[in-house]
Design an enzyme around this catalytic site. Structure first.
Site, PDB file in Angstrom:
ATOM      1  N   SER A  81       0.853  -1.191   0.000  1.00  0.00           N
ATOM      2  CA  SER A  81       0.000   0.000   0.000  1.00  0.00           C
ATOM      3  C   SER A  81       0.883   1.234   0.000  1.00  0.00           C
ATOM      4  O   SER A  81       1.796   1.359   0.824  1.00  0.00           O
ATOM      5  CB  SER A  81      -0.889   0.011   1.246  1.00  0.00           C
ATOM      6  OG  SER A  81      -1.362   1.331   1.470  1.00  0.00           O
TER       7      SER A  81
ATOM      8  N   MET B 167      -9.633   7.094  -0.391  1.00  0.00           N
ATOM      9  CA  MET B 167     -10.453   7.479   0.769  1.00  0.00           C
ATOM     10  C   MET B 167     -11.123   8.824   0.516  1.00  0.00           C
ATOM     11  O   MET B 167     -10.489   9.749   0.013  1.00  0.00           O
ATOM     12  CB  MET B 167      -9.554   7.591   1.997  1.00  0.00           C
ATOM     13  CG  MET B 167      -8.793   6.320   2.298  1.00  0.00           C
ATOM     14  SD  MET B 167      -7.682   6.566   3.676  1.00  0.00           S
ATOM     15  CE  MET B 167      -7.102   4.887   3.926  1.00  0.00           C
TER      16      MET B 167
ATOM     17  N   ASP C 127      -5.060   2.922  -1.931  1.00  0.00           N
ATOM     18  CA  ASP C 127      -6.148   3.198  -0.985  1.00  0.00           C
ATOM     19  C   ASP C 127      -6.833   4.507  -1.316  1.00  0.00           C
ATOM     20  O   ASP C 127      -6.251   5.579  -1.169  1.00  0.00           O
ATOM     21  CB  ASP C 127      -5.580   3.263   0.436  1.00  0.00           C
ATOM     22  CG  ASP C 127      -5.189   1.893   0.950  1.00  0.00           C
ATOM     23  OD1 ASP C 127      -6.069   1.012   0.976  1.00  0.00           O
ATOM     24  OD2 ASP C 127      -4.018   1.702   1.322  1.00  0.00           O
TER      25      ASP C 127
ATOM     26  N   HIS D 281      -1.130  -1.635  -4.030  1.00  0.00           N
ATOM     27  CA  HIS D 281      -2.448  -1.470  -3.413  1.00  0.00           C
ATOM     28  C   HIS D 281      -2.703   0.021  -3.231  1.00  0.00           C
ATOM     29  O   HIS D 281      -1.962   0.715  -2.534  1.00  0.00           O
ATOM     30  CB  HIS D 281      -2.440  -2.213  -2.074  1.00  0.00           C
ATOM     31  CG  HIS D 281      -3.708  -2.151  -1.308  1.00  0.00           C
ATOM     32  ND1 HIS D 281      -4.719  -3.086  -1.457  1.00  0.00           N
ATOM     33  CD2 HIS D 281      -4.145  -1.282  -0.363  1.00  0.00           C
ATOM     34  CE1 HIS D 281      -5.715  -2.791  -0.637  1.00  0.00           C
ATOM     35  NE2 HIS D 281      -5.389  -1.705   0.043  1.00  0.00           N
TER      36      HIS D 281
ATOM     37  N   GLY E 282       1.340  -1.694   4.439  1.00  0.00           N
ATOM     38  CA  GLY E 282       1.601  -0.270   4.236  1.00  0.00           C
ATOM     39  C   GLY E 282       2.866   0.175   4.941  1.00  0.00           C
ATOM     40  O   GLY E 282       3.972   0.057   4.417  1.00  0.00           O
TER      41      GLY E 282
ATOM     42  N   MET F 260     -12.508   3.099  -0.636  1.00  0.00           N
ATOM     43  CA  MET F 260     -13.162   3.370   0.653  1.00  0.00           C
ATOM     44  C   MET F 260     -13.943   4.659   0.487  1.00  0.00           C
ATOM     45  O   MET F 260     -13.620   5.688   1.082  1.00  0.00           O
ATOM     46  CB  MET F 260     -12.101   3.479   1.754  1.00  0.00           C
ATOM     47  CG  MET F 260     -11.503   2.140   2.133  1.00  0.00           C
ATOM     48  SD  MET F 260      -9.951   2.296   3.031  1.00  0.00           S
ATOM     49  CE  MET F 260      -8.824   2.409   1.653  1.00  0.00           C
TER      50      MET F 260
ATOM     51  N   GLY G  47      -3.203   4.161   7.877  1.00  0.00           N
ATOM     52  CA  GLY G  47      -2.144   3.166   7.975  1.00  0.00           C
ATOM     53  C   GLY G  47      -1.625   3.139   9.409  1.00  0.00           C
ATOM     54  O   GLY G  47      -1.978   3.998  10.227  1.00  0.00           O
ATOM     55  N   GLY G  48      -0.823   2.144   9.713  1.00  0.00           N
ATOM     56  CA  GLY G  48      -0.135   2.101  11.003  1.00  0.00           C
ATOM     57  C   GLY G  48      -1.006   1.772  12.206  1.00  0.00           C
ATOM     58  O   GLY G  48      -0.630   2.068  13.343  1.00  0.00           O
TER      59      GLY G  48
ATOM     60  N   MET H  27     -10.752  -6.636   6.120  1.00  0.00           N
ATOM     61  CA  MET H  27     -10.041  -5.573   6.825  1.00  0.00           C
ATOM     62  C   MET H  27      -9.668  -6.094   8.209  1.00  0.00           C
ATOM     63  O   MET H  27     -10.520  -6.601   8.938  1.00  0.00           O
ATOM     64  CB  MET H  27     -10.923  -4.325   6.958  1.00  0.00           C
ATOM     65  CG  MET H  27     -11.207  -3.598   5.668  1.00  0.00           C
ATOM     66  SD  MET H  27      -9.730  -3.147   4.723  1.00  0.00           S
ATOM     67  CE  MET H  27      -8.832  -2.108   5.878  1.00  0.00           C
TER      68      MET H  27
ATOM     69  N   ASP I 135      -5.885  -6.820   5.047  1.00  0.00           N
ATOM     70  CA  ASP I 135      -5.378  -5.450   4.941  1.00  0.00           C
ATOM     71  C   ASP I 135      -5.432  -4.757   6.295  1.00  0.00           C
ATOM     72  O   ASP I 135      -6.499  -4.574   6.869  1.00  0.00           O
ATOM     73  CB  ASP I 135      -6.264  -4.702   3.922  1.00  0.00           C
ATOM     74  CG  ASP I 135      -5.764  -3.298   3.621  1.00  0.00           C
ATOM     75  OD1 ASP I 135      -4.681  -2.923   4.104  1.00  0.00           O
ATOM     76  OD2 ASP I 135      -6.472  -2.577   2.891  1.00  0.00           O
TER      77      ASP I 135
END
Ligand code: DX5
Ligand code: ZN
Length: 225
Positions: A14, A43, A41, A39, A203, A74, A150-151, A143, A181
């Site tokens: 990611s 958002m 993402d 990947h 990520g 998302m 992330g993180g 998920m 993920d």
């Protein structure tokens, strides 16, 4: 070798938390480590509390990499944006079950566009909701954190969900890739793999690493043990 299923495990990187001022350089680092997929993402600040990037960036990435692009949407009303992400070069389009009132139609539209389709489920969403869709998708993305950032920390209850999803997928006639993920680190990869996952999205473990190339190799070694 009748009845033996050989699972090819893949690593999706990611790019959510890479340094976007040097996107091309960041991509080269990821590529040289040997990831299998990128990947992306997406958002919207509505479905998730964060805003990332849109089709324009996807299109730019497509121009400078040959890695397959997995677009993780998302966003609310994904039906309004599917076309632009496909036109931008998305090879796999993943939509959240929680964002669509007419998920069957949406998946049909993605399949008709000749790209791969996938459904993502939030941690609290039960597996049963995709009972009548499972045979129409190529990817099931679980998920393992609440989407948006992330993180975050891996939600341990998701191991049980992965095992149940594996069983459901093994009972289907068509191949469906099981993907996770969020919150994957060097300590939990083995457990996640053992639970039956084929594709792991990572990520920050890669993007915040001092040497992404070495980190990717370490991850792939664990994945292939
Ligand atoms: C979270 C995103 C993830 C995220 C994973 O909403 O869907 O793809 O980038 O990042 P890590 O591996 O840092 O949890
Ligand atoms: Zn994602």
């Amino acid at each position: 070798m009748d009845g033996v299923i050989i699972m090819i495990r893949k690593l999706a990187s990611s790019i959510l938390d890479v340094d976007f001022t040097c996107l091309e350089r960041e991509l080269r680092k990821i590529e040289s480590g040997g990831v299998d997929l990128l990947h992306l993402d997406i958002m919207d600040g509505n479905f998730v509390p964060n805003i990332s990037f849109g089709p324009k960036i996807v299109e730019s990435i497509k121009r400078i990499t040959s890695l397959p692009l997995e677009v993780h949407l998302m966003i609310e009303k994904p039906e309004n944006h599917i076309k632009s992400f496909i036109n931008a070069g998305g090879d796999i389009i993943i939509v959240h079950y929680e964002t669509s009132k007419h998920l069957d139609r949406l998946i049909q539209n993605i399949n008709d566009a000749d790209v791969k389709s996938g459904i993502a489920l939030n941690p609290a969403t039960p597996l049963g909701v995709i009972e009548y869709l499972i045979n129409k998708i190529d990817f099931l993305l679980l998920m393992t954190v609440n989407p948006g950032f992330g993180g975050q920390k891996f939600i341990p209850e998701m191991i049980d969900k992965i095992k149940k999803a594996r069983k459901i997928i093994d009972n289907q006639k068509k191949p469906i890739s099981l993907e996770v993920d969020g919150g994957i680190n060097l300590d939990n990869i083995s457990e996640v793999i053992k639970a039956g996952v084929e594709i792991i999205v990572i990520g920050q473990l890669i993007s915040k690493s001092a040497n992404p190339e070495i980190t990717i190799k370490k991850i792939k070694n664990i994945m292939n043990q």
